[in-house]
Design a protein around this motif. Structure first.
Motif, PDB file in Angstrom:
ATOM      1  N   GLY A 110      12.755   7.696 -11.279  1.00 53.58           N
ATOM      2  CA  GLY A 110      13.607   8.756 -11.626  1.00 53.58           C
ATOM      3  C   GLY A 110      13.400   9.371 -12.853  1.00 53.58           C
ATOM      4  N   GLY A 111      14.589   9.166 -13.663  1.00 50.59           N
ATOM      5  CA  GLY A 111      14.478   9.715 -14.926  1.00 50.59           C
ATOM      6  C   GLY A 111      13.426   9.158 -16.147  1.00 50.59           C
ATOM      7  N   GLY A 112      12.921   8.045 -15.588  1.00 44.77           N
ATOM      8  CA  GLY A 112      11.607   7.446 -16.262  1.00 44.77           C
ATOM      9  C   GLY A 112      10.550   8.408 -16.009  1.00 44.77           C
ATOM     10  N   VAL A 113      10.477   8.729 -14.734  1.00 47.81           N
ATOM     11  CA  VAL A 113       9.210   9.794 -14.518  1.00 47.81           C
ATOM     12  C   VAL A 113       9.264  11.199 -15.514  1.00 47.81           C
ATOM     13  CG1 VAL A 113       7.909  11.116 -12.635  1.00 47.81           C
ATOM     14  CG2 VAL A 113       9.051   8.917 -12.147  1.00 47.81           C
ATOM     15  N   GLY A 114      10.795  11.461 -15.477  1.00 47.84           N
ATOM     16  CA  GLY A 114      10.734  12.499 -16.410  1.00 47.84           C
ATOM     17  C   GLY A 114      10.399  12.410 -17.696  1.00 47.84           C
ATOM     18  N   LEU A 115      10.772  11.122 -18.210  1.00 43.78           N
ATOM     19  CA  LEU A 115      10.081  10.712 -19.597  1.00 43.78           C
ATOM     20  C   LEU A 115       8.641  10.493 -19.625  1.00 43.78           C
ATOM     21  CD1 LEU A 115      12.369   7.643 -20.655  1.00 43.78           C
ATOM     22  CD2 LEU A 115      12.641  10.286 -21.151  1.00 43.78           C
ATOM     23  N   LEU A 135      17.492  11.220  -4.067  1.00 45.47           N
ATOM     24  CA  LEU A 135      17.935  11.827  -2.780  1.00 45.47           C
ATOM     25  C   LEU A 135      18.332  10.552  -2.052  1.00 45.47           C
ATOM     26  CD1 LEU A 135      15.810  14.675  -1.433  1.00 45.47           C
ATOM     27  CD2 LEU A 135      18.115  14.827  -2.182  1.00 45.47           C
ATOM     28  N   SER A 136      17.906   9.387  -2.082  1.00 47.78           N
ATOM     29  CA  SER A 136      18.362   8.209  -1.280  1.00 47.78           C
ATOM     30  C   SER A 136      19.474   7.821  -1.830  1.00 47.78           C
ATOM     31  CB  SER A 136      17.152   7.143  -1.465  1.00 47.78           C
ATOM     32  OG  SER A 136      17.363   6.683  -2.626  1.00 47.78           O
ATOM     33  N   ILE A 137      20.069   7.877  -2.926  1.00 44.93           N
ATOM     34  CA  ILE A 137      21.470   7.729  -3.351  1.00 44.93           C
ATOM     35  C   ILE A 137      22.326   8.729  -3.441  1.00 44.93           C
ATOM     36  CG2 ILE A 137      20.502   5.709  -4.745  1.00 44.93           C
ATOM     37  CD1 ILE A 137      21.019   7.247  -7.338  1.00 44.93           C
ATOM     38  N   GLY A 138      21.874   9.848  -2.991  1.00 45.95           N
ATOM     39  CA  GLY A 138      22.829  11.060  -2.783  1.00 45.95           C
ATOM     40  C   GLY A 138      23.027  12.150  -3.849  1.00 45.95           C
ATOM     41  N   ILE A 162      11.200  14.183  -1.470  1.00 51.74           N
ATOM     42  CA  ILE A 162      11.580  13.876   0.000  1.00 51.74           C
ATOM     43  C   ILE A 162      11.446  12.524   0.619  1.00 51.74           C
ATOM     44  CG2 ILE A 162      11.107  14.533   2.265  1.00 51.74           C
ATOM     45  CD1 ILE A 162      10.704  17.447   1.232  1.00 51.74           C
ATOM     46  N   ASP A 163      10.263  11.921   0.108  1.00 60.27           N
ATOM     47  CA  ASP A 163       9.848  10.535   0.362  1.00 60.27           C
ATOM     48  C   ASP A 163      10.318   9.669  -0.685  1.00 60.27           C
ATOM     49  OD1 ASP A 163       8.868   8.361   1.588  1.00 60.27           O
ATOM     50  OD2 ASP A 163       6.564   9.015   1.364  1.00 60.27           O
ATOM     51  N   ALA A 164      11.929   9.712  -0.772  1.00 56.62           N
ATOM     52  CA  ALA A 164      12.549   8.954  -1.778  1.00 56.62           C
ATOM     53  C   ALA A 164      12.488   7.749  -2.104  1.00 56.62           C
ATOM     54  CB  ALA A 164      13.869   9.658  -1.871  1.00 56.62           C
ATOM     55  N   PHE A 241      29.322   9.522  -0.551  1.00 54.28           N
ATOM     56  CA  PHE A 241      27.918   9.112  -0.059  1.00 54.28           C
ATOM     57  C   PHE A 241      27.377   8.174  -1.318  1.00 54.28           C
ATOM     58  CE2 PHE A 241      23.396   8.727   0.110  1.00 54.28           C
ATOM     59  CZ  PHE A 241      23.249   8.558   1.429  1.00 54.28           C
ATOM     60  N   THR A 242      27.455   8.926  -2.274  1.00 55.27           N
ATOM     61  CA  THR A 242      26.992   8.386  -3.519  1.00 55.27           C
ATOM     62  C   THR A 242      27.632   7.296  -4.032  1.00 55.27           C
ATOM     63  OG1 THR A 242      25.832  10.582  -4.091  1.00 55.27           O
ATOM     64  CG2 THR A 242      26.087   8.697  -5.691  1.00 55.27           C
ATOM     65  N   LYS A 243      28.866   7.384  -4.354  1.00 59.65           N
ATOM     66  CA  LYS A 243      29.672   6.087  -4.623  1.00 59.65           C
ATOM     67  C   LYS A 243      29.502   4.932  -3.842  1.00 59.65           C
ATOM     68  CE  LYS A 243      32.097   7.953  -8.261  1.00 59.65           C
ATOM     69  NZ  LYS A 243      31.920   7.401  -9.434  1.00 59.65           N
ATOM     70  N   LYS A 244      29.529   5.128  -2.442  1.00 55.85           N
ATOM     71  CA  LYS A 244      29.054   3.960  -1.487  1.00 55.85           C
ATOM     72  C   LYS A 244      27.896   3.169  -1.757  1.00 55.85           C
ATOM     73  CE  LYS A 244      29.275   2.968   3.495  1.00 55.85           C
ATOM     74  NZ  LYS A 244      29.497   3.366   4.770  1.00 55.85           N
ATOM     75  N   THR A 245      26.747   4.359  -2.098  1.00 53.50           N
ATOM     76  CA  THR A 245      25.420   3.670  -2.249  1.00 53.50           C
ATOM     77  C   THR A 245      25.182   2.890  -3.599  1.00 53.50           C
ATOM     78  OG1 THR A 245      24.742   5.626  -0.870  1.00 53.50           O
ATOM     79  CG2 THR A 245      23.091   4.512  -2.197  1.00 53.50           C
TER      80      THR A 245
END
Length: 250
Positions: A110-115, A135-138, A162-164, A241-245
Motif C-alpha cells: 500500500g502506502g509503502g509502495v508509494g514511498l 481494494l481488498s479492504i474496501g 485490481i489483483d489486490a 464493508f471497510t469497517k468490517k474488514t
C-alpha cells in the motif's frame, strides 16, 4: 516493547532517514508526520548532499497504513486527515532539493509502495515484493496512485490495484521501473546503497537539485491533488464493508 521512531543520521554528507514501527513498519499518523518533517529537515540541512530512506528491522520495509488507527476513524474529515499524512510525505519527498535513494529490504504494501515510488532511485533485495491491497479492504490506492503510476505506468499500476491480494515480485517491480537494482542479500544492498550515495554526495549539489526539478516536472498540482485523493479514501474508510474488514486485522 519496541517503540516507533523516525530519525536522521548524517555521515559523510549522506543523510540517512530511518523510520520504524513494531507492527511491520506500518504508518500511523505520528510516524507519517515525523517522516515528512524529517525529510524537510534533511532537505534544508547544508551538511546533507544526498538522502537515503530506509526502515528499521530486517523484514518488512513498510506495511502501509496503520489498520488500528483506521478502525478508529469516525468521520470523513478525520479520514481525510489520516490519509493526508501520506500525501504530505510524498510531497515532501517530491519537493526535497536533495536526491533520495530508497533502501528497501523486504516486502512493502500500500502506502509503502508509494514511498518507494517517491524516491528518486530505489534499490532492494530479492525479498522486496510489493502489493497494493487497498481494494481488498474496501478503499483504494488513491493518494499514492499518481506517484506509483508516474514510476511504473498506468497499466502496471491498474494490474496491481485490481489483483489486490497478490504480492508482485521484486523482479516484476524492477521490470516495471520501480526498482533500479535488486540484490541477493541485505549486505549487498547496503554496500550498493552506500557506494551510490557516496558518489552522489561528491557531485555538484546545484546540478543535483536542478536535475531533481526536471525529474519531477509536471507534478506542481500534487499539493492539491493528493489532498483531494485523501478525502476519497477518508470517506471510503467509513463504509460498512471497510469497517468490517479492518476489524479482522485488529
Amino acid at each position: 516493547m519496541l517503540e516507533s521512531y523516525v530519525k536522521l543520521t548524517v555521515s559523510s554528507n549522506i543523510g540517512y532517514i530511518e523510520f520504524f514501527h513494531p507492527n511491520r513498519n506500518s504508518m500511523p499518523s505520528d510516524v507519517l508526520s515525523k517522516l515528512s518533517k524529517t525529510i524537510q529537515e534533511a532537505g534544508n540541512n547544508d551538511a546533507v548532499k544526498v538522502i537515503v530512506l530506509k526502515s528499521g528491522g530486517d523484514r518488512t520495509f513498510c506495511a502501509g497504513a496503520s489498520f488500528n488507527e483506521l478502525i478508529d476513524v469516525e468521520d470523513a474529515e478525520a479520514g481525510k486527515v489520516f490519509f493526508s499524512g501520506f500525501a504530505h510525505v510524498i510531497n515532501a519527498m517530491r519537493k526535497c532539493p536533495k536526491l533520495i535513494i530508497g533502501r528497501i529490504q523486504g516486502k512493502t504494501v500500500g502506502g509503502g509502495v508509494g514511498l518507494a515510488a517517491a524516491t528518486d532511485y530505489c534499490m532492494t533485495t530479492k525479498y522486496a515484493s510489493i502489493r497494493l491491497s487497498e481494494l481488498s479492504i474496501g478503499i483504494g490506492p488513491f493518494v499514492i496512485e499518481p506517484v506509483v503510476t508516474r514510476k511504473i505506468g498506468l497499466s502496471a499500476m491498474s494490474q496491481m490495484t485490481i489483483d489486490a491480494e497478490t504480492f508482485f515480485s521484486a523482479e516484476f517491480a524492477k521490470e516495471k521501473g520501480l526498482y533500479a537494482d535488486v540484490f541477493e542479500t541485505a549486505e549487498e544492498l547496503d554496500e550498493a546503497v552506500e557506494s551510490l550515495a557516496t558518489k552522489l554526495a561528491s557531485y555538484n549539489p546545484e546540478a543535483l537539485a536542478d536535475m531533481k526539478t526536471v525529474f519531477w516536472k509536471g507534478t506542481d498540482d500534487w499539493d492539491t491533488l493528493l489532498i483531494e485523493r485523501a478525502a476519497i479514501s477518508g470517506k471510503l474508510v467509513l463504509s460498512k464493508f471497510t469497517k468490517k474488514t479492518l476489524k479482522r486485522f485488529r
